[in-house]
Design a protein around this motif. Sequence first.
Motif, mmCIF file in Angstrom:
data_model
loop_
_atom_site.group_PDB
_atom_site.id
_atom_site.type_symbol
_atom_site.label_atom_id
_atom_site.label_comp_id
_atom_site.label_asym_id
_atom_site.label_seq_id
_atom_site.Cartn_x
_atom_site.Cartn_y
_atom_site.Cartn_z
ATOM 1 N N THR A 1 -8.806 -9.165 -32.946
ATOM 2 C CA THR A 1 -9.155 -10.085 -34.014
ATOM 3 C C THR A 1 -10.565 -10.603 -33.787
ATOM 4 N N ARG A 2 -11.408 -10.483 -34.819
ATOM 5 C CA ARG A 2 -12.768 -11.007 -34.719
ATOM 6 C C ARG A 2 -12.745 -12.515 -34.922
ATOM 7 N N LEU A 3 -13.493 -13.219 -34.081
ATOM 8 C CA LEU A 3 -13.565 -14.678 -34.115
ATOM 9 C C LEU A 3 -15.002 -15.129 -33.941
ATOM 10 N N ILE A 4 -15.271 -16.362 -34.350
ATOM 11 C CA ILE A 4 -16.519 -17.028 -34.048
ATOM 12 C C ILE A 4 -16.145 -18.245 -33.209
ATOM 13 N N CYS A 5 -16.883 -18.475 -32.123
ATOM 14 C CA CYS A 5 -16.527 -19.595 -31.249
ATOM 15 C C CYS A 5 -17.766 -20.344 -30.800
ATOM 16 N N ARG A 6 -17.514 -21.572 -30.339
ATOM 17 C CA ARG A 6 -18.559 -22.411 -29.778
ATOM 18 C C ARG A 6 -17.933 -23.306 -28.732
ATOM 19 N N ALA A 7 -18.549 -23.336 -27.574
ATOM 20 C CA ALA A 7 -18.112 -24.269 -26.530
ATOM 21 C C ALA A 7 -18.727 -25.623 -26.859
ATOM 22 N N ALA A 8 -17.869 -26.596 -27.123
ATOM 23 C CA ALA A 8 -18.362 -27.922 -27.535
ATOM 24 C C ALA A 8 -18.743 -28.768 -26.347
ATOM 25 N N ASP B 1 -8.730 -27.610 -20.414
ATOM 26 C CA ASP B 1 -9.976 -27.875 -19.690
ATOM 27 C C ASP B 1 -11.203 -27.551 -20.537
ATOM 28 N N PHE B 2 -11.022 -26.766 -21.583
ATOM 29 C CA PHE B 2 -12.142 -26.276 -22.380
ATOM 30 C C PHE B 2 -12.102 -26.859 -23.781
ATOM 31 N N ASP B 3 -13.250 -27.318 -24.246
ATOM 32 C CA ASP B 3 -13.381 -27.837 -25.601
ATOM 33 C C ASP B 3 -14.052 -26.751 -26.429
ATOM 34 N N MET B 4 -13.232 -25.926 -27.059
ATOM 35 C CA MET B 4 -13.734 -24.776 -27.813
ATOM 36 C C MET B 4 -13.454 -24.959 -29.301
ATOM 37 N N ASP B 5 -14.450 -24.632 -30.113
ATOM 38 C CA ASP B 5 -14.258 -24.548 -31.557
ATOM 39 C C ASP B 5 -14.081 -23.074 -31.871
ATOM 40 N N ILE B 6 -12.967 -22.720 -32.500
ATOM 41 C CA ILE B 6 -12.667 -21.327 -32.813
ATOM 42 C C ILE B 6 -12.437 -21.204 -34.317
ATOM 43 N N TYR B 7 -13.129 -20.251 -34.919
ATOM 44 C CA TYR B 7 -13.005 -20.015 -36.354
ATOM 45 C C TYR B 7 -12.538 -18.584 -36.574
ATOM 46 N N HIS B 8 -11.542 -18.424 -37.405
ATOM 47 C CA HIS B 8 -10.975 -17.102 -37.686
ATOM 48 C C HIS B 8 -11.689 -16.477 -38.884
ATOM 49 N N VAL B 9 -12.950 -16.171 -38.658
ATOM 50 C CA VAL B 9 -13.776 -15.463 -39.629
ATOM 51 C C VAL B 9 -14.433 -14.305 -38.888
ATOM 52 N N GLU B 10 -14.877 -13.302 -39.632
ATOM 53 C CA GLU B 10 -15.403 -12.099 -38.994
ATOM 54 C C GLU B 10 -16.901 -12.102 -38.776
ATOM 55 N N THR B 11 -17.638 -12.884 -39.561
ATOM 56 C CA THR B 11 -19.095 -12.857 -39.438
ATOM 57 C C THR B 11 -19.664 -14.272 -39.502
ATOM 58 N N MET B 12 -20.890 -14.402 -39.048
ATOM 59 C CA MET B 12 -21.584 -15.695 -39.127
ATOM 60 C C MET B 12 -21.784 -16.095 -40.585
ATOM 61 N N ARG B 13 -21.999 -15.112 -41.452
ATOM 62 C CA ARG B 13 -22.171 -15.433 -42.874
ATOM 63 C C ARG B 13 -20.900 -16.070 -43.439
ATOM 64 N N GLU B 14 -19.737 -15.521 -43.076
ATOM 65 C CA GLU B 14 -18.475 -16.118 -43.531
ATOM 66 C C GLU B 14 -18.336 -17.548 -43.013
ATOM 67 N N LEU B 15 -18.773 -17.786 -41.787
ATOM 68 C CA LEU B 15 -18.725 -19.148 -41.241
ATOM 69 C C LEU B 15 -19.664 -20.058 -42.013
ATOM 70 N N ALA B 16 -20.859 -19.570 -42.349
ATOM 71 C CA ALA B 16 -21.805 -20.346 -43.140
ATOM 72 C C ALA B 16 -21.198 -20.702 -44.498
ATOM 73 N N SER C 1 -20.923 -17.941 -31.124
ATOM 74 C CA SER C 1 -20.869 -16.548 -30.664
ATOM 75 C C SER C 1 -19.784 -15.800 -31.416
ATOM 76 N N GLU C 2 -20.043 -14.524 -31.664
ATOM 77 C CA GLU C 2 -19.030 -13.655 -32.238
ATOM 78 C C GLU C 2 -18.286 -12.994 -31.092
ATOM 79 N N ALA C 3 -16.969 -12.902 -31.222
ATOM 80 C CA ALA C 3 -16.156 -12.302 -30.163
ATOM 81 C C ALA C 3 -14.958 -11.609 -30.790
ATOM 82 N N GLU C 4 -14.308 -10.793 -29.987
ATOM 83 C CA GLU C 4 -13.075 -10.139 -30.407
ATOM 84 C C GLU C 4 -12.024 -10.397 -29.341
#
Length: 168
Positions: A161-168, A105-120, A154-157
């Motif tokens: 495990t630390r993750l970065i996510c976005r609801a698409a 039901d949810f369109d989520m983008d999940i990245y297995h990185v610890e910080t926004m800088r790592e995602l960048a 958003s950063e979440a745990e």
Amino acid sequence: MTIRLHAQPYDLAATGFYFETLDEYQSKAAKLRNDYGERVEEFEIQFIDGDRIECDLAQAIGINQADLGQYFDAVDSWDVHDKTVVILAVGECGYRFEASTQPSDFDMDIYHVETMRELAEQFVDEGLFGDIPERLQFYIDYDAIARDLAVDYSEAEVAGTRLICRAA
């Protein structure tokens, strides 16, 4: 690992009980009486023991009597990714958990990185900003990109495990 929950009655004249399955809960709840012999009907469901992902799922959905069956179904049938999607969608992004809720039901983008800088850095490496000549890569301001990403991500745990996510 098995899950151990506790049904704490709202009735102060009754004593709660531990359970590990829906059938065990239903059986014990049907038999429970308070000190005056009256049937106890309302319980607060508390997570006591189990894997961290199941604990996080219980917390995200706000486990209660109404969704207890669905919680046990999710624990048994959803994989770690599905549980993570629901935890992030409901717990972090504000979606509601209802009787028919499924991870799809949810369109989520999940990245297995610890910080926004790592995602960048990952986005630049993947070419999201186009081809950047090697001589210019040292001048990229990853911190600025990370600040911009923080608007939509958003950063979440989840389960430690630390993750970065976005609801698409």
